[in-house]
Design a protein around this motif. Structure first.
Motif, PDB file in Angstrom:
ATOM      1  N   THR A  24      33.258  54.350  91.155  1.00  0.00           N
ATOM      2  CA  THR A  24      33.004  53.262  90.220  1.00  0.00           C
ATOM      3  C   THR A  24      33.209  53.686  88.773  1.00  0.00           C
ATOM      4  O   THR A  24      33.782  52.937  87.976  1.00  0.00           O
ATOM      5  N   GLY A  25      32.747  54.879  88.411  1.00  0.00           N
ATOM      6  CA  GLY A  25      32.891  55.352  87.035  1.00  0.00           C
ATOM      7  C   GLY A  25      34.343  55.485  86.626  1.00  0.00           C
ATOM      8  O   GLY A  25      34.742  55.055  85.538  1.00  0.00           O
ATOM      9  N   GLY A  57      33.447  61.218  91.827  1.00  0.00           N
ATOM     10  CA  GLY A  57      34.023  61.266  90.493  1.00  0.00           C
ATOM     11  C   GLY A  57      33.003  61.178  89.379  1.00  0.00           C
ATOM     12  O   GLY A  57      31.798  61.297  89.600  1.00  0.00           O
ATOM     13  N   PRO A  58      33.498  60.916  88.164  1.00  0.00           N
ATOM     14  CA  PRO A  58      32.579  60.819  87.026  1.00  0.00           C
ATOM     15  C   PRO A  58      31.670  59.610  87.191  1.00  0.00           C
ATOM     16  O   PRO A  58      32.093  58.557  87.656  1.00  0.00           O
ATOM     17  N   GLY A  59      30.425  59.765  86.864  1.00  0.00           N
ATOM     18  CA  GLY A  59      29.467  58.673  87.002  1.00  0.00           C
ATOM     19  C   GLY A  59      28.785  58.610  88.351  1.00  0.00           C
ATOM     20  O   GLY A  59      27.995  57.704  88.600  1.00  0.00           O
ATOM     21  N   ALA A  60      29.069  59.567  89.233  1.00  0.00           N
ATOM     22  CA  ALA A  60      28.424  59.566  90.553  1.00  0.00           C
ATOM     23  C   ALA A  60      26.921  59.734  90.387  1.00  0.00           C
ATOM     24  O   ALA A  60      26.460  60.585  89.636  1.00  0.00           O
ATOM     25  N   ILE A  61      26.164  58.911  91.085  1.00  0.00           N
ATOM     26  CA  ILE A  61      24.710  58.980  90.973  1.00  0.00           C
ATOM     27  C   ILE A  61      24.035  59.413  92.265  1.00  0.00           C
ATOM     28  O   ILE A  61      22.828  59.604  92.297  1.00  0.00           O
ATOM     29  N   VAL A  62      24.811  59.552  93.326  1.00  0.00           N
ATOM     30  CA  VAL A  62      24.268  60.001  94.604  1.00  0.00           C
ATOM     31  C   VAL A  62      25.364  60.747  95.350  1.00  0.00           C
ATOM     32  O   VAL A  62      26.543  60.467  95.181  1.00  0.00           O
ATOM     33  N   SER A  63      24.972  61.713  96.141  1.00  0.00           N
ATOM     34  CA  SER A  63      25.916  62.502  96.925  1.00  0.00           C
ATOM     35  C   SER A  63      26.469  61.665  98.069  1.00  0.00           C
ATOM     36  O   SER A  63      25.840  60.726  98.539  1.00  0.00           O
ATOM     37  N   ARG A  64      27.641  62.035  98.534  1.00  0.00           N
ATOM     38  CA  ARG A  64      28.209  61.342  99.698  1.00  0.00           C
ATOM     39  C   ARG A  64      27.484  61.715 100.978  1.00  0.00           C
ATOM     40  O   ARG A  64      27.514  60.974 101.947  1.00  0.00           O
ATOM     41  N   ASN A  79      12.579  64.479  86.324  1.00  0.00           N
ATOM     42  CA  ASN A  79      13.895  65.070  86.041  1.00  0.00           C
ATOM     43  C   ASN A  79      14.373  65.931  87.205  1.00  0.00           C
ATOM     44  O   ASN A  79      14.982  66.977  87.012  1.00  0.00           O
ATOM     45  N   ALA A  80      14.099  65.474  88.421  1.00  0.00           N
ATOM     46  CA  ALA A  80      14.464  66.216  89.616  1.00  0.00           C
ATOM     47  C   ALA A  80      15.767  65.718  90.229  1.00  0.00           C
ATOM     48  O   ALA A  80      16.164  66.196  91.289  1.00  0.00           O
ATOM     49  N   GLU A  81      16.423  64.788  89.598  1.00  0.00           N
ATOM     50  CA  GLU A  81      17.677  64.256  90.127  1.00  0.00           C
ATOM     51  C   GLU A  81      18.839  64.901  89.388  1.00  0.00           C
ATOM     52  O   GLU A  81      19.065  64.628  88.211  1.00  0.00           O
ATOM     53  N   PRO A  82      19.612  65.774  90.060  1.00  0.00           N
ATOM     54  CA  PRO A  82      20.665  66.522  89.369  1.00  0.00           C
ATOM     55  C   PRO A  82      21.852  65.668  88.910  1.00  0.00           C
ATOM     56  O   PRO A  82      22.529  66.040  87.957  1.00  0.00           O
ATOM     57  N   LEU A  83      22.120  64.543  89.539  1.00  0.00           N
ATOM     58  CA  LEU A  83      23.284  63.740  89.163  1.00  0.00           C
ATOM     59  C   LEU A  83      22.975  62.694  88.090  1.00  0.00           C
ATOM     60  O   LEU A  83      23.889  62.102  87.525  1.00  0.00           O
ATOM     61  N   HIS A  84      21.709  62.468  87.807  1.00  0.00           N
ATOM     62  CA  HIS A  84      21.333  61.405  86.877  1.00  0.00           C
ATOM     63  C   HIS A  84      21.801  61.673  85.444  1.00  0.00           C
ATOM     64  O   HIS A  84      22.430  60.822  84.818  1.00  0.00           O
ATOM     65  N   LYS A  85      21.518  62.843  84.925  1.00  0.00           N
ATOM     66  CA  LYS A  85      21.870  63.145  83.537  1.00  0.00           C
ATOM     67  C   LYS A  85      23.382  63.132  83.301  1.00  0.00           C
ATOM     68  O   LYS A  85      23.847  62.502  82.350  1.00  0.00           O
ATOM     69  N   PRO A  86      24.188  63.803  84.166  1.00  0.00           N
ATOM     70  CA  PRO A  86      25.640  63.731  83.950  1.00  0.00           C
ATOM     71  C   PRO A  86      26.191  62.308  84.045  1.00  0.00           C
ATOM     72  O   PRO A  86      27.093  61.939  83.291  1.00  0.00           O
ATOM     73  N   ALA A  87      25.630  61.498  84.950  1.00  0.00           N
ATOM     74  CA  ALA A  87      26.089  60.112  85.076  1.00  0.00           C
ATOM     75  C   ALA A  87      25.749  59.331  83.817  1.00  0.00           C
ATOM     76  O   ALA A  87      26.578  58.575  83.300  1.00  0.00           O
TER      77      ALA A  87
END
Length: 130
Positions: A24-25, A57-64, A79-87
């Motif tokens: 989506t990103g 890709g960029p903006g991913a908020i959850v692993s496949r 702050n335990a979600e590793p994909l949240h900040k990069p997204a």
């Protein structure tokens, strides 16, 4: 015939242990860039209809991988979600890139158009999640 009648199920199989790949990103970035190139300094709209979270890709908020749980509000609070900040950083940079009146903040940048010609495009992005 109606366009909706022509829709078919996605022919690409998804393994049962993985989520559907949704970039989506990347799609949003391409769509807004195309608007900037096709309609510079004019208003236009992107309407995105999504059927689940961004997983690639960029903006991913959850692993496949389905073995990894989706985040919860408690994960975000700790702050335990590793994909949240990069997204968030990706989508913020995308918004900044297309924002009206955005400036680089550096010395000598008196107008947004001097830094980014698309900054005066006034594009709108609508995201509909099903």
């Amino acid at each position: 015939e109606s366009i909706l009648e022509d829709l078919r199920k996605d022919p690409w199989p998804v393994p049962s242990d993985k989520r559907v790949a949704r970039c989506t990103g990347c799609a949003l970035s391409v769509a807004t860039s195309l608007l900037d190139l096709a309609l510079p300094r004019r208003g236009a709209r992107v309407m995105m209809f999504v059927g689940g979270p961004c997983t690639s890709g960029p903006g991913a908020i959850v692993s496949r991988l389905k073995t990894e749980d989706m985040r919860s509000h408690a994960d975000l609070a700790r702050n335990a979600e590793p994909l949240h900040k990069p997204a968030c950083e990706f989508y913020a940079s995308l918004a900044k890139r297309h924002a009206v009146g955005a400036t680089s903040g550096g010395k000598g940048s008196s107008s947004a158009a001097a830094v980014n010609p698309s900054a005066t495009s006034c594009h709108a992005v609508d995201v509909f999640a099903c």
